[in-house]
Design a protein around this motif. Sequence first.
Motif, PDB file in Angstrom:
ATOM      1  N   ALA A 118       0.815  -1.444   0.041  1.00  8.15           N
ATOM      2  CA  ALA A 118       0.102  -0.014  -0.179  1.00  8.15           C
ATOM      3  C   ALA A 118       0.768   1.623   0.034  1.00  8.15           C
ATOM      4  CB  ALA A 118      -0.442  -0.012   1.414  1.00  8.15           C
ATOM      5  N   VAL A 119       0.476   2.165  -0.598  1.00  9.26           N
ATOM      6  CA  VAL A 119       1.033   3.188  -1.157  1.00  9.26           C
ATOM      7  C   VAL A 119       0.482   4.384   0.063  1.00  9.26           C
ATOM      8  CG1 VAL A 119       1.453   5.417  -2.526  1.00  9.26           C
ATOM      9  CG2 VAL A 119       1.619   3.165  -3.467  1.00  9.26           C
ATOM     10  N   GLU A 120       1.415   5.125   1.104  1.00  9.31           N
ATOM     11  CA  GLU A 120       0.869   5.661   2.034  1.00  9.31           C
ATOM     12  C   GLU A 120       0.058   6.852   1.152  1.00  9.31           C
ATOM     13  OE1 GLU A 120       2.744   7.000   4.901  1.00  9.31           O
ATOM     14  OE2 GLU A 120       4.933   5.243   4.273  1.00  9.31           O
ATOM     15  N   ASP A 121      -1.524   7.090   1.895  1.00 10.86           N
ATOM     16  CA  ASP A 121      -2.519   7.930   1.234  1.00 10.86           C
ATOM     17  C   ASP A 121      -1.571   9.678   1.947  1.00 10.86           C
ATOM     18  OD1 ASP A 121      -4.192   6.159   0.396  1.00 10.86           O
ATOM     19  OD2 ASP A 121      -4.997   6.070   2.309  1.00 10.86           O
ATOM     20  N   ILE A 122      -0.856   9.569   1.073  1.00 13.51           N
ATOM     21  CA  ILE A 122      -0.309  11.262   1.153  1.00 13.51           C
ATOM     22  C   ILE A 122      -0.929  12.429  -0.056  1.00 13.51           C
ATOM     23  CG2 ILE A 122       1.774  12.695   1.477  1.00 13.51           C
ATOM     24  CD1 ILE A 122       2.688  10.467   2.871  1.00 13.51           C
ATOM     25  N   HIS A 123      -0.843  13.618  -0.454  1.00 12.36           N
ATOM     26  CA  HIS A 123      -1.893  14.909  -1.453  1.00 12.36           C
ATOM     27  C   HIS A 123      -0.300  15.064  -1.194  1.00 12.36           C
ATOM     28  CE1 HIS A 123      -5.431  13.533  -0.106  1.00 12.36           C
ATOM     29  NE2 HIS A 123      -6.122  13.967  -1.349  1.00 12.36           N
ATOM     30  N   LYS A 124       0.533  15.345  -2.254  1.00 14.48           N
ATOM     31  CA  LYS A 124       1.515  16.378  -2.522  1.00 14.48           C
ATOM     32  C   LYS A 124       1.509  16.725  -3.994  1.00 14.48           C
ATOM     33  CE  LYS A 124       4.633  12.269  -1.448  1.00 14.48           C
ATOM     34  NZ  LYS A 124       5.480  11.226  -2.085  1.00 14.48           N
ATOM     35  N   ASP A 125       1.617  18.242  -3.833  1.00 13.93           N
ATOM     36  CA  ASP A 125       1.232  19.201  -4.990  1.00 13.93           C
ATOM     37  C   ASP A 125       2.416  18.745  -5.678  1.00 13.93           C
ATOM     38  OD1 ASP A 125       4.519  20.351  -4.542  1.00 13.93           O
ATOM     39  OD2 ASP A 125       4.378  21.981  -3.650  1.00 13.93           O
ATOM     40  N   CYS A 126       2.680  19.773  -7.223  1.00 14.07           N
ATOM     41  CA  CYS A 126       3.324  19.331  -8.332  1.00 14.07           C
ATOM     42  C   CYS A 126       4.912  19.138  -8.260  1.00 14.07           C
ATOM     43  CB  CYS A 126       3.270  21.021  -9.579  1.00 14.07           C
ATOM     44  SG  CYS A 126       3.949  21.999  -8.852  1.00 14.07           S
ATOM     45  N   ASN A 127       6.025  19.942  -7.020  1.00 16.24           N
ATOM     46  CA  ASN A 127       6.951  19.385  -6.218  1.00 16.24           C
ATOM     47  C   ASN A 127       6.661  18.492  -5.470  1.00 16.24           C
ATOM     48  OD1 ASN A 127       7.535  21.963  -7.582  1.00 16.24           O
ATOM     49  ND2 ASN A 127       7.151  23.397  -6.325  1.00 16.24           N
ATOM     50  N   GLY A 128       6.653  17.944  -5.276  1.00 17.63           N
ATOM     51  CA  GLY A 128       6.124  16.480  -4.536  1.00 17.63           C
ATOM     52  C   GLY A 128       5.661  17.144  -2.875  1.00 17.63           C
ATOM     53  N   ALA A 129       6.175  17.667  -2.500  1.00 19.90           N
ATOM     54  CA  ALA A 129       5.392  19.022  -0.775  1.00 19.90           C
ATOM     55  C   ALA A 129       4.255  18.375  -0.596  1.00 19.90           C
ATOM     56  CB  ALA A 129       5.797  20.535  -1.205  1.00 19.90           C
ATOM     57  N   PRO A 130       4.734  18.162   0.838  1.00 20.45           N
ATOM     58  CA  PRO A 130       3.059  17.333   1.484  1.00 20.45           C
ATOM     59  C   PRO A 130       2.091  17.980   1.608  1.00 20.45           C
ATOM     60  CG  PRO A 130       4.892  17.098   2.412  1.00 20.45           C
ATOM     61  CD  PRO A 130       4.967  17.413   1.712  1.00 20.45           C
ATOM     62  N   LEU A 131       0.356  17.993   1.116  1.00 19.18           N
ATOM     63  CA  LEU A 131      -0.628  18.803   1.304  1.00 19.18           C
ATOM     64  C   LEU A 131      -1.190  18.344   2.730  1.00 19.18           C
ATOM     65  CD1 LEU A 131      -1.933  19.991  -2.345  1.00 19.18           C
ATOM     66  CD2 LEU A 131      -0.579  21.069  -0.879  1.00 19.18           C
ATOM     67  N   GLN A 132      -1.461  19.247   2.798  1.00 21.82           N
ATOM     68  CA  GLN A 132      -2.773  19.193   5.053  1.00 21.82           C
ATOM     69  C   GLN A 132      -3.874  19.769   4.434  1.00 21.82           C
ATOM     70  OE1 GLN A 132      -0.161  19.802   8.423  1.00 21.82           O
ATOM     71  NE2 GLN A 132       0.779  17.564   8.289  1.00 21.82           N
ATOM     72  N   ALA A 133      -4.540  18.942   4.622  1.00 19.45           N
ATOM     73  CA  ALA A 133      -5.670  20.271   4.863  1.00 19.45           C
ATOM     74  C   ALA A 133      -6.263  21.555   5.769  1.00 19.45           C
ATOM     75  CB  ALA A 133      -7.276  19.513   5.730  1.00 19.45           C
ATOM     76  N   GLY A 134      -6.453  22.417   5.333  1.00 19.13           N
ATOM     77  CA  GLY A 134      -6.009  24.148   5.356  1.00 19.13           C
ATOM     78  C   GLY A 134      -5.350  24.879   4.649  1.00 19.13           C
ATOM     79  N   ILE A 161      -7.299  24.858   2.071  1.00 21.51           N
ATOM     80  CA  ILE A 161      -8.120  23.489   0.692  1.00 21.51           C
ATOM     81  C   ILE A 161      -8.504  22.092   1.971  1.00 21.51           C
ATOM     82  CG2 ILE A 161      -6.406  23.934  -1.052  1.00 21.51           C
ATOM     83  CD1 ILE A 161      -4.712  21.739   0.112  1.00 21.51           C
ATOM     84  N   ARG A 162      -9.693  21.356   0.607  1.00 22.13           N
ATOM     85  CA  ARG A 162      -9.396  19.936   1.783  1.00 22.13           C
ATOM     86  C   ARG A 162      -8.862  18.758   0.892  1.00 22.13           C
ATOM     87  NH1 ARG A 162     -14.257  23.097   1.563  1.00 22.13           N
ATOM     88  NH2 ARG A 162     -15.694  21.965   0.250  1.00 22.13           N
ATOM     89  N   LEU A 163      -8.631  18.134   1.885  1.00 25.31           N
ATOM     90  CA  LEU A 163      -8.206  16.819   0.988  1.00 25.31           C
ATOM     91  C   LEU A 163      -9.345  15.804   0.340  1.00 25.31           C
ATOM     92  CD1 LEU A 163      -5.068  16.096   3.249  1.00 25.31           C
ATOM     93  CD2 LEU A 163      -5.259  16.950   1.053  1.00 25.31           C
ATOM     94  N   VAL A 164      -9.186  14.863  -0.838  1.00 28.59           N
ATOM     95  CA  VAL A 164     -10.675  14.009  -1.510  1.00 28.59           C
ATOM     96  C   VAL A 164      -9.528  13.315  -0.836  1.00 28.59           C
ATOM     97  CG1 VAL A 164     -11.653  13.513  -3.184  1.00 28.59           C
ATOM     98  CG2 VAL A 164     -10.869  15.776  -3.463  1.00 28.59           C
ATOM     99  N   HIS A 165     -10.532  12.026  -0.039  1.00 31.15           N
ATOM    100  CA  HIS A 165     -10.502  10.958   0.071  1.00 31.15           C
ATOM    101  C   HIS A 165     -10.343  10.275  -0.270  1.00 31.15           C
ATOM    102  CE1 HIS A 165     -10.328  12.512   4.653  1.00 31.15           C
ATOM    103  NE2 HIS A 165     -11.064  13.239   4.430  1.00 31.15           N
ATOM    104  N   ASN A 166      -9.908   9.432  -0.374  1.00 33.46           N
ATOM    105  CA  ASN A 166      -9.574   7.995  -1.004  1.00 33.46           C
ATOM    106  C   ASN A 166      -8.738   8.457  -3.068  1.00 33.46           C
ATOM    107  OD1 ASN A 166     -10.108   6.837   0.822  1.00 33.46           O
ATOM    108  ND2 ASN A 166     -12.375   6.990   0.409  1.00 33.46           N
ATOM    109  N   ASN A 167      -8.685   9.983  -2.842  1.00 40.24           N
ATOM    110  CA  ASN A 167      -7.487  10.466  -3.809  1.00 40.24           C
ATOM    111  C   ASN A 167      -6.997  11.021  -3.660  1.00 40.24           C
ATOM    112  OD1 ASN A 167      -7.247  11.152  -6.718  1.00 40.24           O
ATOM    113  ND2 ASN A 167      -8.870  10.779  -7.245  1.00 40.24           N
ATOM    114  N   THR A 168      -5.268  10.917  -3.507  1.00 41.42           N
ATOM    115  CA  THR A 168      -4.556  10.917  -3.413  1.00 41.42           C
ATOM    116  C   THR A 168      -4.265  12.386  -4.800  1.00 41.42           C
ATOM    117  OG1 THR A 168      -2.671   9.700  -3.878  1.00 41.42           O
ATOM    118  CG2 THR A 168      -3.654  10.411  -1.546  1.00 41.42           C
ATOM    119  N   ASP A 169      -4.614  12.511  -5.459  1.00 42.66           N
ATOM    120  CA  ASP A 169      -4.788  13.593  -6.740  1.00 42.66           C
ATOM    121  C   ASP A 169      -5.644  14.476  -6.831  1.00 42.66           C
ATOM    122  OD1 ASP A 169      -2.723  11.827  -7.737  1.00 42.66           O
ATOM    123  OD2 ASP A 169      -3.996  10.448  -9.116  1.00 42.66           O
ATOM    124  N   GLN A 170      -6.709  14.672  -5.279  1.00 41.20           N
ATOM    125  CA  GLN A 170      -6.893  16.332  -5.784  1.00 41.20           C
ATOM    126  C   GLN A 170      -7.809  16.555  -4.575  1.00 41.20           C
ATOM    127  OE1 GLN A 170     -10.716  13.747  -6.922  1.00 41.20           O
ATOM    128  NE2 GLN A 170      -9.964  13.122  -9.511  1.00 41.20           N
TER     129      GLN A 170
END
Length: 192
Positions: A118-134, A161-170
């Motif tokens: 399993a890949v960890e559910d981490i949202h990342k921006d275009c540069n790979g920086a982790p994104l968090q809600a808010g 921003i809000r993170l879309v659960h189950n889709n780290t691309d959104q």
Amino acid sequence: MEQLLLERSGNKCELCQSAAALKIYEVQPQTSHPEDNTIVICDKCIAQIEKTEEADLKHLGFLRTSIWSAIPGVQVVTWRLLNRLKGESWAVDSLDAMYLDEETLAWAQAGADEDNDAVEDIHKDCNGAPLQAGDTVVLIKSLDVKGSQLNAKMGTVVKNIRLVHNNTDQIEGKIEGQTIVILTKFVRKQGA
């Protein structure tokens, strides 16, 4: 026992060899030999093992050398971390080079992540920086919003921003009062 472990480790992390913020760490599940299943490691390695921070591949490069450790607890932690990184070719090569006796391998497998692939559910921006809600992000591309006349221009700042659960691309964010879904590859975390 703590003094024995510090002497064995040379007052360094038995994984990455750092001398900073050392702790005694019990590798689970415990076996009957406490000196074999207790290791000295730094806070950074604990955070990587316990997933309290995003996987730091640069830091985890130490795994290439920790595969040769004779300490069972170090072998087990190394095996588990390498299995978590199976998407990295160097990690697969290191796993192939590593040898564990049957008892140590069974111990490593007993406490391994339930889903190693399993890949960890981490949202990342275009540069790979982790994104968090808010977080606040900036659009790196002008976007036409489907089903709307809205055109979100490059450079538009999207706050809270809000993170879309189950889709780290959104992610979701408001532009001109309208909540829209934005692909993470089109945003840069502000300040990153």
